[in-house]
Design a protein around this motif. Structure first.
Motif, PDB file in Angstrom:
ATOM      1  N   MET A   1       0.808  -1.215   0.000  1.00  0.00           N
ATOM      2  CA  MET A   1       0.000   0.000   0.000  1.00  0.00           C
ATOM      3  C   MET A   1       0.844   1.269   0.000  1.00  0.00           C
ATOM      4  O   MET A   1       0.411   2.327  -0.413  1.00  0.00           O
ATOM      5  N   GLU A   2       2.101   1.167   0.478  1.00  0.00           N
ATOM      6  CA  GLU A   2       2.977   2.331   0.459  1.00  0.00           C
ATOM      7  C   GLU A   2       3.278   2.768  -0.965  1.00  0.00           C
ATOM      8  O   GLU A   2       3.395   3.961  -1.253  1.00  0.00           O
ATOM      9  N   ILE A   3       3.396   1.787  -1.866  1.00  0.00           N
ATOM     10  CA  ILE A   3       3.642   2.107  -3.276  1.00  0.00           C
ATOM     11  C   ILE A   3       2.445   2.843  -3.859  1.00  0.00           C
ATOM     12  O   ILE A   3       2.593   3.835  -4.590  1.00  0.00           O
ATOM     13  N   LEU A   4       1.249   2.377  -3.533  1.00  0.00           N
ATOM     14  CA  LEU A   4       0.029   3.013  -4.032  1.00  0.00           C
ATOM     15  C   LEU A   4      -0.077   4.447  -3.516  1.00  0.00           C
ATOM     16  O   LEU A   4      -0.454   5.364  -4.254  1.00  0.00           O
ATOM     17  N   GLN A   5       0.259   4.650  -2.251  1.00  0.00           N
ATOM     18  CA  GLN A   5       0.228   5.999  -1.687  1.00  0.00           C
ATOM     19  C   GLN A   5       1.221   6.909  -2.388  1.00  0.00           C
ATOM     20  O   GLN A   5       0.926   8.073  -2.673  1.00  0.00           O
ATOM     21  N   TRP A   6       2.415   6.374  -2.700  1.00  0.00           N
ATOM     22  CA  TRP A   6       3.433   7.167  -3.397  1.00  0.00           C
ATOM     23  C   TRP A   6       2.945   7.551  -4.789  1.00  0.00           C
ATOM     24  O   TRP A   6       3.125   8.689  -5.237  1.00  0.00           O
ATOM     25  N   ILE A   7       2.325   6.607  -5.494  1.00  0.00           N
ATOM     26  CA  ILE A   7       1.800   6.880  -6.843  1.00  0.00           C
ATOM     27  C   ILE A   7       0.731   7.964  -6.782  1.00  0.00           C
ATOM     28  O   ILE A   7       0.722   8.897  -7.602  1.00  0.00           O
ATOM     29  N   ASN A   8      -0.163   7.851  -5.810  1.00  0.00           N
ATOM     30  CA  ASN A   8      -1.232   8.850  -5.669  1.00  0.00           C
ATOM     31  C   ASN A   8      -0.665  10.237  -5.402  1.00  0.00           C
ATOM     32  O   ASN A   8      -1.064  11.227  -6.024  1.00  0.00           O
ATOM     33  N   GLU A   9       0.280  10.325  -4.479  1.00  0.00           N
ATOM     34  CA  GLU A   9       0.773  11.625  -4.042  1.00  0.00           C
ATOM     35  C   GLU A   9       1.712  12.278  -5.048  1.00  0.00           C
ATOM     36  O   GLU A   9       1.747  13.513  -5.157  1.00  0.00           O
ATOM     37  N   ASN A  10       2.479  11.472  -5.812  1.00  0.00           N
ATOM     38  CA  ASN A  10       3.499  12.038  -6.682  1.00  0.00           C
ATOM     39  C   ASN A  10       3.167  11.988  -8.163  1.00  0.00           C
ATOM     40  O   ASN A  10       3.764  12.737  -8.947  1.00  0.00           O
ATOM     41  N   ILE A  11       2.245  11.112  -8.556  1.00  0.00           N
ATOM     42  CA  ILE A  11       1.916  10.991  -9.985  1.00  0.00           C
ATOM     43  C   ILE A  11       0.452  11.357 -10.229  1.00  0.00           C
ATOM     44  O   ILE A  11       0.154  12.343 -10.909  1.00  0.00           O
ATOM     45  N   ILE A  12      -0.459  10.553  -9.690  1.00  0.00           N
ATOM     46  CA  ILE A  12      -1.882  10.767  -9.955  1.00  0.00           C
ATOM     47  C   ILE A  12      -2.354  12.116  -9.444  1.00  0.00           C
ATOM     48  O   ILE A  12      -3.119  12.830 -10.098  1.00  0.00           O
ATOM     49  N   TRP A  13      -1.906  12.497  -8.231  1.00  0.00           N
ATOM     50  CA  TRP A  13      -2.306  13.770  -7.637  1.00  0.00           C
ATOM     51  C   TRP A  13      -1.105  14.676  -7.407  1.00  0.00           C
ATOM     52  O   TRP A  13      -1.080  15.467  -6.470  1.00  0.00           O
ATOM     53  N   GLY A  14      -0.116  14.580  -8.292  1.00  0.00           N
ATOM     54  CA  GLY A  14       1.048  15.442  -8.213  1.00  0.00           C
ATOM     55  C   GLY A  14       0.791  16.783  -8.891  1.00  0.00           C
ATOM     56  O   GLY A  14      -0.338  17.146  -9.214  1.00  0.00           O
ATOM     57  N   ILE A  15       1.863  17.517  -9.146  1.00  0.00           N
ATOM     58  CA  ILE A  15       1.765  18.836  -9.757  1.00  0.00           C
ATOM     59  C   ILE A  15       1.054  18.810 -11.115  1.00  0.00           C
ATOM     60  O   ILE A  15       0.198  19.668 -11.387  1.00  0.00           O
ATOM     61  N   PRO A  16       1.358  17.833 -12.018  1.00  0.00           N
ATOM     62  CA  PRO A  16       0.659  17.814 -13.314  1.00  0.00           C
ATOM     63  C   PRO A  16      -0.861  17.735 -13.175  1.00  0.00           C
ATOM     64  O   PRO A  16      -1.589  18.394 -13.906  1.00  0.00           O
ATOM     65  N   ALA A  17      -1.331  16.913 -12.212  1.00  0.00           N
ATOM     66  CA  ALA A  17      -2.776  16.780 -12.015  1.00  0.00           C
ATOM     67  C   ALA A  17      -3.376  18.088 -11.517  1.00  0.00           C
ATOM     68  O   ALA A  17      -4.448  18.513 -11.975  1.00  0.00           O
ATOM     69  N   LEU A  18      -2.690  18.737 -10.574  1.00  0.00           N
ATOM     70  CA  LEU A  18      -3.174  20.024 -10.068  1.00  0.00           C
ATOM     71  C   LEU A  18      -3.260  21.049 -11.198  1.00  0.00           C
ATOM     72  O   LEU A  18      -4.218  21.821 -11.282  1.00  0.00           O
ATOM     73  N   LEU A  19      -2.254  21.041 -12.069  1.00  0.00           N
ATOM     74  CA  LEU A  19      -2.247  21.974 -13.197  1.00  0.00           C
ATOM     75  C   LEU A  19      -3.377  21.669 -14.173  1.00  0.00           C
ATOM     76  O   LEU A  19      -3.975  22.588 -14.754  1.00  0.00           O
ATOM     77  N   LEU A  20      -3.678  20.374 -14.367  1.00  0.00           N
ATOM     78  CA  LEU A  20      -4.747  19.990 -15.286  1.00  0.00           C
ATOM     79  C   LEU A  20      -6.106  20.435 -14.754  1.00  0.00           C
ATOM     80  O   LEU A  20      -6.924  21.000 -15.502  1.00  0.00           O
ATOM     81  N   PHE A  21      -6.360  20.198 -13.472  1.00  0.00           N
ATOM     82  CA  PHE A  21      -7.625  20.629 -12.867  1.00  0.00           C
ATOM     83  C   PHE A  21      -7.734  22.149 -12.879  1.00  0.00           C
ATOM     84  O   PHE A  21      -8.765  22.707 -13.265  1.00  0.00           O
ATOM     85  N   ALA A  22      -6.658  22.809 -12.439  1.00  0.00           N
ATOM     86  CA  ALA A  22      -6.681  24.265 -12.399  1.00  0.00           C
ATOM     87  C   ALA A  22      -6.771  24.854 -13.800  1.00  0.00           C
ATOM     88  O   ALA A  22      -7.521  25.808 -14.046  1.00  0.00           O
TER      89      ALA A  22
END
Length: 438
Positions: free
Chosen positions: A1-22
């Motif tokens: 689950m630590e890997i999944l959390q890392w993916i969520n925080e750094n890839i899925i919900w990282g800076i690119p995702a914030l920029l896409l939503f914004a």
């Protein structure tokens, strides 16, 4: 689950995702000339204050689709997820949640405008084709468009088991066990039975229930929030100061990089804002497309109103309860924060009040997400297999009641982000088709 959390925080919900939503929110705020702020009185006039077409055998009245959409969005995200956002992102997360909601209103207008434009009516009278139709149109080529539409459908089905089912039932079961000593498995069975009874009736049965349940439940919850805030009214100014100051804080935490507080506030404000109001996910389109609203822009305005009620009103009231009561300093978990806050204003009745509210909101969210998942399942497979999906959905509800909470939230965040990508890219590509004709 630590890997999944890392993916969520750094890839899925990282800076690119914030920029896409914004970015999508900014684009459609410009295209609609800031109507979510500058034309808000007009939005109210054209929706709640205007007589709308009634429900019939095929379409559902705009008000009923609003309550059904709210039923799908007003869930545990409005109570527990707000506390989680504050625990990790600090009070500043609430500011970014507001920004996310304001931009999300424009994004929601766009996706529901396109949903109304590209919807089709199936042989059984149900609305289909969205958002798959506009996703395929946006990506041009038949193969690539079909791929991204299928990607959206797969991720939405996954999200229907996560954010739309297990995350909600898990929160409700934990709340009832904590406050009323209801065994987890009992809540699981009750939820599974209710879902099995409501789901086959589709949007018509759901909208009839939410048309009276959501206004009553939301009003009751808001009154409870108001009681807590009034008891702590002298702290309200300080709370707003902390929200705005920490939203732009450049200090570090634990020796980390300077600016980490602001980044975490942004990330969790946006993530939990989207978890709550679904703006940009494309999911609400599958309910709102059933509306009898006569114009594309009218349906877009109803969708805007849904985001406003869900996040700007309900989530903000939850946040003010937590922050004015000081519950954020006494606990680091979302439900405990809310419980401490309500105990401050409602005393011994707080546990029953909060757990019942969580249970009601969770159930309406789950039944709303059944509509989303069903639409995607039918798109990928066929109607004759819907019974299989319903059986899995009902079983998942029971599993969600007894499973470990963190696993549920991590999976929910993963599918939330993944289904948003093709939808946001698609509406940006079709931005010239979106017109705010008011």
């Amino acid at each position: 689950m630590e890997i999944l959390q890392w993916i969520n925080e750094n890839i899925i919900w990282g800076i690119p995702a914030l920029l896409l939503f914004a970015g999508s929110g900014i684009i459609f705020t410009i295209r609609t000339r800031g109507m979510q702020v500058l034309k808000f009185p007009t939005i109210i006039k054209r929706t709640l204050l205007t007589k709308q077409p009634e429900s019939d055998g095929k379409k559902v009245s705009p008000f009923r689709t609003l309550t059904a959409a709210l039923g799908a969005t007003v869930g545990t995200g409005n109570i527990i997820a707000i506390g989680s956002a504050i625990a990790i992102g600090g009070p500043g997360a609430i500011f970014w949640m507001w920004i996310s909601a304001l931009l999300g209103m424009a994004t929601s207008f766009a996706e529901n405008y396109l949903g109304a434009k590209y919807r089709t009516v199936q042989s059984d009278g149900l609305t289909g084709g969205v958002p798959f139709a506009y996703i395929k149109k946006a990506f041009g080529g038949k193969k690539i468009g079909t791929f991204f539409a299928a990607m959206f459908a797969v991720c939405c089905i996954g999200a229907s088991f996560g954010i739309g089912n297990m995350a909600q039932i898990n929160s409700a079961s934990m709340a009832l066990e904590r406050c009323l000593n209801v065994p987890l498995w009992v809540t699981g069975i009750i939820c599974a039975v209710v879902i099995a009874l409501i789901a086959p009736g589709g949007i018509h049965r759901l909208s009839k229930i939410t048309a009276w349940l959501i206004p009553i439940a939301s009003a009751g919850y808001l009154l409870g929030c108001l009681a807590v805030i009034i008891m702590n009214y002298e702290k309200v100014p300080d709370v707003f100061v902390s929200i705005f100051s920490e939203a732009f804080s450049l200090k570090s935490v634990g020796g980390g990089t300077v600016g980490i507080v602001m980044l975490e506030a942004m990330k969790w404000g946006v993530k939990r804002g989207v978890f709550s109001n679904e703006a940009g996910l494309g999911s609400s389109v599958m309910i709102n497309a059933n509306s009898s609203a006569e114009h594309h822009h009218t349906q877009g305005m109803w969708a805007m109103l849904s985001v406003f009620i869900d996040t700007i009103i309900i989530c903000t009231m939850t946040a003010l309860c937590i922050l004015t009561s000081g519950a954020d300093k006494l606990s680091s978990t979302g439900f405990d924060m809310a419980l401490i806050a309500f105990e401050d204003g409602l005393g011994s009745f707080a546990g029953a009040f909060l757990s019942i509210a969580t249970f009601i909101f969770a159930l309406t969210t789950v039944t709303g997400w059944w509509i989303y998942g069903r639409s995607c399942f039918v798109y990928l497979f066929s109607k004759k297999w819907v019974g299989v999906y319903l059986a899995i959905f009902v079983i998942t509800a029971f599993v969600g009641a007894v499973i470990q909470a963190q696993v549920v939230w991590d999976v929910s965040d993963l599918f939330n982000g993944l289904m948003a990508i093709p939808n946001l890219v698609a509406i940006i590509l079709l931005r010239k088709e979106v017109k705010a004709d008011i």
